[in-house]
Design a protein around this motif. Structure first.
Motif, PDB file in Angstrom:
ATOM      1  N   ARG A  50       0.851  -1.186   0.000  1.00 35.20           N
ATOM      2  CA  ARG A  50       0.000   0.000   0.000  1.00 35.20           C
ATOM      3  C   ARG A  50       0.887   1.237   0.000  1.00 35.20           C
ATOM      4  N   GLN A  51       0.332   2.366  -0.402  1.00 37.30           N
ATOM      5  CA  GLN A  51       1.101   3.610  -0.489  1.00 37.30           C
ATOM      6  C   GLN A  51       1.776   3.952   0.841  1.00 37.30           C
ATOM      7  N   GLN A  52       1.059   3.797   1.959  1.00 34.00           N
ATOM      8  CA  GLN A  52       1.644   4.141   3.250  1.00 34.00           C
ATOM      9  C   GLN A  52       2.705   3.127   3.697  1.00 34.00           C
ATOM     10  N   ASP A  53       2.756   1.955   3.052  1.00 36.23           N
ATOM     11  CA  ASP A  53       3.747   0.933   3.401  1.00 36.23           C
ATOM     12  C   ASP A  53       4.861   0.820   2.367  1.00 36.23           C
ATOM     13  N   ARG A  54       4.985   1.799   1.482  1.00 34.30           N
ATOM     14  CA  ARG A  54       5.936   1.678   0.375  1.00 34.30           C
ATOM     15  C   ARG A  54       7.384   1.567   0.827  1.00 34.30           C
ATOM     16  N   HIS A  55       7.696   2.004   2.054  1.00 30.15           N
ATOM     17  CA  HIS A  55       9.072   1.913   2.544  1.00 30.15           C
ATOM     18  C   HIS A  55       9.300   0.676   3.414  1.00 30.15           C
ATOM     19  N   ALA A  56       8.279  -0.146   3.544  1.00 27.82           N
ATOM     20  CA  ALA A  56       8.423  -1.400   4.287  1.00 27.82           C
ATOM     21  C   ALA A  56       9.257  -2.374   3.449  1.00 27.82           C
ATOM     22  N   MET A  57       9.480  -3.562   3.973  1.00 30.06           N
ATOM     23  CA  MET A  57      10.250  -4.535   3.209  1.00 30.06           C
ATOM     24  C   MET A  57       9.509  -4.894   1.914  1.00 30.06           C
ATOM     25  N   ALA A  58      10.210  -5.481   0.982  1.00 30.63           N
ATOM     26  CA  ALA A  58       9.649  -5.787  -0.328  1.00 30.63           C
ATOM     27  C   ALA A  58       8.426  -6.695  -0.203  1.00 30.63           C
ATOM     28  N   HIS A  59       7.469  -6.471  -1.076  1.00 34.69           N
ATOM     29  CA  HIS A  59       6.254  -7.278  -1.108  1.00 34.69           C
ATOM     30  C   HIS A  59       6.612  -8.706  -1.520  1.00 34.69           C
ATOM     31  N   ILE A  60       5.867  -9.690  -1.037  1.00 36.49           N
ATOM     32  CA  ILE A  60       6.171 -11.091  -1.324  1.00 36.49           C
ATOM     33  C   ILE A  60       6.102 -11.388  -2.825  1.00 36.49           C
ATOM     34  N   PHE A  61       5.190 -10.732  -3.550  1.00 36.77           N
ATOM     35  CA  PHE A  61       5.109 -10.947  -4.998  1.00 36.77           C
ATOM     36  C   PHE A  61       6.353 -10.400  -5.684  1.00 36.77           C
ATOM     37  N   ASP A  62       6.827  -9.239  -5.246  1.00 38.95           N
ATOM     38  CA  ASP A  62       8.066  -8.682  -5.798  1.00 38.95           C
ATOM     39  C   ASP A  62       9.245  -9.597  -5.513  1.00 38.95           C
ATOM     40  N   ARG A  63       9.281 -10.163  -4.325  1.00 39.57           N
ATOM     41  CA  ARG A  63      10.375 -11.090  -3.991  1.00 39.57           C
ATOM     42  C   ARG A  63      10.326 -12.330  -4.872  1.00 39.57           C
ATOM     43  N   ALA A  64       9.121 -12.860  -5.130  1.00 36.38           N
ATOM     44  CA  ALA A  64       8.992 -14.036  -6.005  1.00 36.38           C
ATOM     45  C   ALA A  64       9.468 -13.700  -7.418  1.00 36.38           C
ATOM     46  N   CYS A  65       9.148 -12.504  -7.886  1.00 40.70           N
ATOM     47  CA  CYS A  65       9.625 -12.075  -9.212  1.00 40.70           C
ATOM     48  C   CYS A  65      11.139 -11.948  -9.225  1.00 40.70           C
ATOM     49  N   ARG A  66      11.682 -11.301  -8.215  1.00 40.07           N
ATOM     50  CA  ARG A  66      13.131 -11.095  -8.151  1.00 40.07           C
ATOM     51  C   ARG A  66      13.877 -12.429  -8.069  1.00 40.07           C
ATOM     52  N   GLU A  67      13.357 -13.389  -7.299  1.00 41.18           N
ATOM     53  CA  GLU A  67      13.998 -14.703  -7.169  1.00 41.18           C
ATOM     54  C   GLU A  67      14.103 -15.417  -8.507  1.00 41.18           C
ATOM     55  N   ASN A  68      13.166 -15.115  -9.409  1.00 41.18           N
ATOM     56  CA  ASN A  68      13.126 -15.788 -10.700  1.00 41.18           C
ATOM     57  C   ASN A  68      13.534 -14.879 -11.852  1.00 41.18           C
ATOM     58  N   ASP A  69      14.149 -13.761 -11.527  1.00 38.22           N
ATOM     59  CA  ASP A  69      14.665 -12.811 -12.516  1.00 38.22           C
ATOM     60  C   ASP A  69      13.571 -12.361 -13.494  1.00 38.22           C
ATOM     61  N   ILE A  70      12.410 -11.962 -12.935  1.00 38.98           N
ATOM     62  CA  ILE A  70      11.280 -11.469 -13.714  1.00 38.98           C
ATOM     63  C   ILE A  70      11.045 -10.017 -13.337  1.00 38.98           C
ATOM     64  N   GLU A  71      10.886  -9.166 -14.335  1.00 39.99           N
ATOM     65  CA  GLU A  71      10.583  -7.763 -14.069  1.00 39.99           C
ATOM     66  C   GLU A  71       9.095  -7.634 -13.739  1.00 39.99           C
ATOM     67  N   HIS A  72       8.778  -6.979 -12.639  1.00 41.59           N
ATOM     68  CA  HIS A  72       7.393  -6.758 -12.224  1.00 41.59           C
ATOM     69  C   HIS A  72       7.048  -5.307 -12.478  1.00 41.59           C
ATOM     70  N   ARG A  73       6.054  -5.082 -13.341  1.00 43.71           N
ATOM     71  CA  ARG A  73       5.604  -3.726 -13.653  1.00 43.71           C
ATOM     72  C   ARG A  73       4.186  -3.533 -13.132  1.00 43.71           C
TER      73      ARG A  73
END
Length: 62
Positions: free
Chosen positions: A32-55
């Motif tokens: 969420r906008q108010q949580d944008r500085h929290a740790m990375a979202h789990i979906f973003d982490r799954a993308c990063r683990e598999n070298d996928i760009e998330h837009r």
């Protein structure tokens, strides 16, 4: 967490590499906008683990 698990299952089932994944800004895919500085979202982490760009789509632009 369901979206991230779906992505992991999809990667395991497909015989080819995924290109950029385009999603909306729903809580399943992004912090969420108010949580944008929290740790990375789990979906973003799954993308990063598999070298996928998330837009993310622009607001009100499907």
């Amino acid at each position: 967490m369901a979206a991230a698990q779906f992505l992991r299952n999809l990667i395991a089932a497909l015989p080819y590499r995924l290109h950029p994944v385009l999603t909306d800004k729903g809580v399943q895919f992004a912090n969420r906008q108010q949580d944008r500085h929290a740790m990375a979202h789990i979906f973003d982490r799954a993308c990063r683990e598999n070298d996928i760009e998330h837009r993310l789509t622009k607001t009100n632009h499907p």
